[in-house]
Write an enzyme that holds these catalytic residues in place. Structure first.
Site, short mmCIF file in Angstrom:
data_model
loop_
_atom_site.label_atom_id
_atom_site.label_comp_id
_atom_site.label_asym_id
_atom_site.label_seq_id
_atom_site.Cartn_x
_atom_site.Cartn_y
_atom_site.Cartn_z
N LYS A 81 18.82 7.20 22.80
CA LYS A 81 20.07 7.35 23.89
C LYS A 81 20.46 8.74 23.94
CE LYS A 81 22.43 4.74 26.92
NZ LYS A 81 22.13 3.71 27.85
N GLY A 83 34.10 -4.10 38.05
CA GLY A 83 33.57 -2.62 38.24
C GLY A 83 32.40 -2.80 39.25
N GLY A 112 30.38 -0.73 40.79
CA GLY A 112 29.73 0.69 41.03
C GLY A 112 28.06 0.20 41.23
N VAL A 146 25.49 -1.02 39.69
CA VAL A 146 24.94 -2.51 39.54
C VAL A 146 25.94 -3.60 40.06
CG1 VAL A 146 24.62 -4.09 37.49
CG2 VAL A 146 23.96 -1.72 37.20
N TYR A 179 28.06 -3.53 42.54
CA TYR A 179 27.71 -3.61 44.05
C TYR A 179 26.84 -4.61 44.55
CZ TYR A 179 27.54 -2.99 48.90
OH TYR A 179 27.37 -3.41 50.41
P1 NAD Z 1 28.66 2.83 37.63
O1 NAD Z 1 29.40 4.12 36.95
O2 NAD Z 1 27.95 3.07 38.67
O3 NAD Z 1 29.81 1.73 38.03
C1 NAD Z 1 30.83 1.37 36.89
C2 NAD Z 1 32.07 1.24 37.89
O4 NAD Z 1 33.00 0.65 36.93
C3 NAD Z 1 32.60 2.33 38.49
O5 NAD Z 1 32.88 1.88 40.17
C4 NAD Z 1 34.10 2.43 37.91
O6 NAD Z 1 35.00 2.96 38.71
C5 NAD Z 1 34.42 1.22 37.27
N1 NAD Z 1 35.23 0.94 36.10
C6 NAD Z 1 35.54 1.83 35.05
N2 NAD Z 1 36.41 1.33 34.60
C7 NAD Z 1 36.79 0.15 35.05
C8 NAD Z 1 37.81 -0.55 34.62
N3 NAD Z 1 38.74 -0.50 33.60
N4 NAD Z 1 38.09 -1.73 35.31
C9 NAD Z 1 37.36 -1.84 36.49
N5 NAD Z 1 36.42 -1.09 36.95
C10 NAD Z 1 36.18 0.03 36.25
O7 NAD Z 1 27.79 2.45 36.39
P2 NAD Z 1 26.59 1.23 36.52
O8 NAD Z 1 25.45 2.02 36.54
O9 NAD Z 1 26.91 0.15 37.65
O10 NAD Z 1 26.52 0.62 35.05
C11 NAD Z 1 27.91 -0.40 34.92
C12 NAD Z 1 27.71 -0.91 33.49
O11 NAD Z 1 26.49 -1.46 33.27
C13 NAD Z 1 27.67 0.28 32.38
O12 NAD Z 1 28.45 -0.19 31.31
C14 NAD Z 1 26.30 0.56 32.07
O13 NAD Z 1 25.95 1.35 31.00
C15 NAD Z 1 25.85 -0.59 32.26
N6 NAD Z 1 24.37 -0.70 32.41
C16 NAD Z 1 23.91 -0.30 33.71
C17 NAD Z 1 22.53 -0.32 33.82
C18 NAD Z 1 21.96 0.49 35.05
O14 NAD Z 1 20.89 0.10 35.61
N7 NAD Z 1 22.43 1.11 35.93
C19 NAD Z 1 21.67 -0.91 32.82
C20 NAD Z 1 22.20 -1.35 31.51
C21 NAD Z 1 23.44 -1.28 31.45
#
Ligand code: NAD
Length: 352
Positions: A85, A185, A187, A189, A191
């Protein structure tokens, strides 16, 4: 560029990391850490976060915990890849334009210096464009824009959401119509997960630090918007954390109304004993790195040169069966699902 190999076995999260390197580049302002946890199954692959950590140690702890998790995730996803990472210290949400491009180019050079030991991809606050810039400097990158990749791949988030959906389907064991799900959350994923769940007939409760993100889910899918701190106690069947880690803890577990926790966030358990606390309350926990592997399967297959997109998507869909295997192993051995996942993963990455 200043490259410093770190040796911090005193840290609780050090866990026999093979290589942890601190990179500083005065010209671009890059301040980053690349952590390689394990490479016995193949080069280490894991995303790069671009985040304004409160301290260097906070960044180091995060990258160590996440890279270790990638070893377990990639092993259980049947990828010939190890775990690693990276973090870039800075505000990845606001730094843009030429300044961002310089940082990404310097980060690409840092990845190149790892000689293929580490393969970078997108994570929190990094994107396909960033990967494309790095690709100008190093081949050890995936999650590339369409015009730069040969085969399948690109933005991993939709496939992460798909893997979460498959896991929910397996855990529920029937149609999702009328199922109540709280998504923390909304964001990248979260959405897409809401979109998939809505299509499958589920009812949604959502929270996010950014109101726009929840309003979109209310307008598009009829989701109920819940204040950030109230999402844990939402009256739902499933709680799906898709924001940040350590949200399953002493404060939140007692108030959960959901009977299952299945979501995308990494490192959801604040401490290992919180898996026992969930089990004691009869709450099924889908281990984070099992259920959220869809994205890394997608970009991992891109890096490994897969050409058959349908086969890759089938590998993502297989996550449901992997979760089933983990839950059965837990049941047969009277251990938590988190312990079962760890045991099965360790057997895979230690065997080779
Ligand atoms: P992202 O940044 O696009 O979305 C995260 C959302 O969470 C944001 O909209 C943010 O405003 C919100 N958020 C932050 N703190 C919060 C809280 N206390 N309460 C409510 N909402 C809050 O990230 P993502 O890519 O959607 O990933 C989400 C999670 O999944 C992360 O922990 C990431 O490490 C994990 N993840 C993502 C992927 C991927 O493919 N993107 C893969 C594996 C794991």
């Amino acid at each position: 560029m200043k490259i410093q190999r770190l040796q911090r076995p005193d840290l609780p999260d050090w866990d026999h990391h093979e290589n942890v390197t601190h990179i500083q580049d005065a010209d671009s302002g890059l301040d980053a850490i690349i952590a390689v946890h394990h490479t016995r199954l193949g080069p280490s692959l894991g995303g790069c976060r671009f985040h304004a950590y409160p301290s260097f140690d906070a960044a180091l702890t995060d990258v160590l915990r996440l890279s270790r998790g990638m070893t377990y995730k990639n092993a259980m996803a049947n990828l010939a890849l190890g775990g690693g990472k990276a973090v870039i210290i800075g505000d990845g949400r606001t730094i843009g334009g030429a300044a961002r491009e310089k940082i990404m180019r310097a980060m690409g050079q840092a990845v190149q210096m790892m000689n293929g030991q580490y393969v970078i991809a997108e994570d929190m606050h990094t994107n396909e464009t960033d990967m494309g810039i790095m690709h100008g400097v190093t081949p050890f990158v995936c999650g590339l824009p369409a015009d730069q990749r040969k085969n399948v791949g690109g933005n991993p988030s939709p496939m992460t959401a798909r893997g979460i959906l498959r896991s929910i389907e397996i855990a529920v064991g029937g149609p999702l119509t009328g199922l109540k799900v709280a998504v923390q959350g909304t964001g990248s994923v979260g959405y897409v997960l809401c979109q998939l769940l809505h299509k499958a007939g589920a009812e949604l409760w959502v929270s996010d630090m950014h109101r726009d993100a929840t309003v979109r889910c209310r307008d598009d899918f009829g989701a109920v918007i819940v204040p950030v701190n109230d999402i844990y106690a939402a009256p739902v069947d499933i709680f799906s954390p898709c924001a940040m880690g350590a949200i399953l803890n002493d404060e939140t577990i007692p108030v959960l109304k959901a009977k299952m926790v299945i979501g995308a966030a990494n490192n959801q358990l604040a401490a290992a004993h919180h898996a026992d606390a969930l089990a004691a309350r009869g709450i099924l926990y889908g281990p984070d790195y099992i259920v959220n592997a869809g994205g890394v399967i997608f970009v991992g297959c891109e890096y490994l040169g897969a050409t058959d997109e349908a086969a890759v998507v089938a590998q993502v869909d297989h996550i449901g069966k992997t979760l089933c295997e983990v839950l059965n192993f837990a049941n047969d051995n009277s251990i938590t699902s988190a312990a079962a996942a760890d045991e099965l993963a360790q057997a895979r990455f230690s065997a080779k």
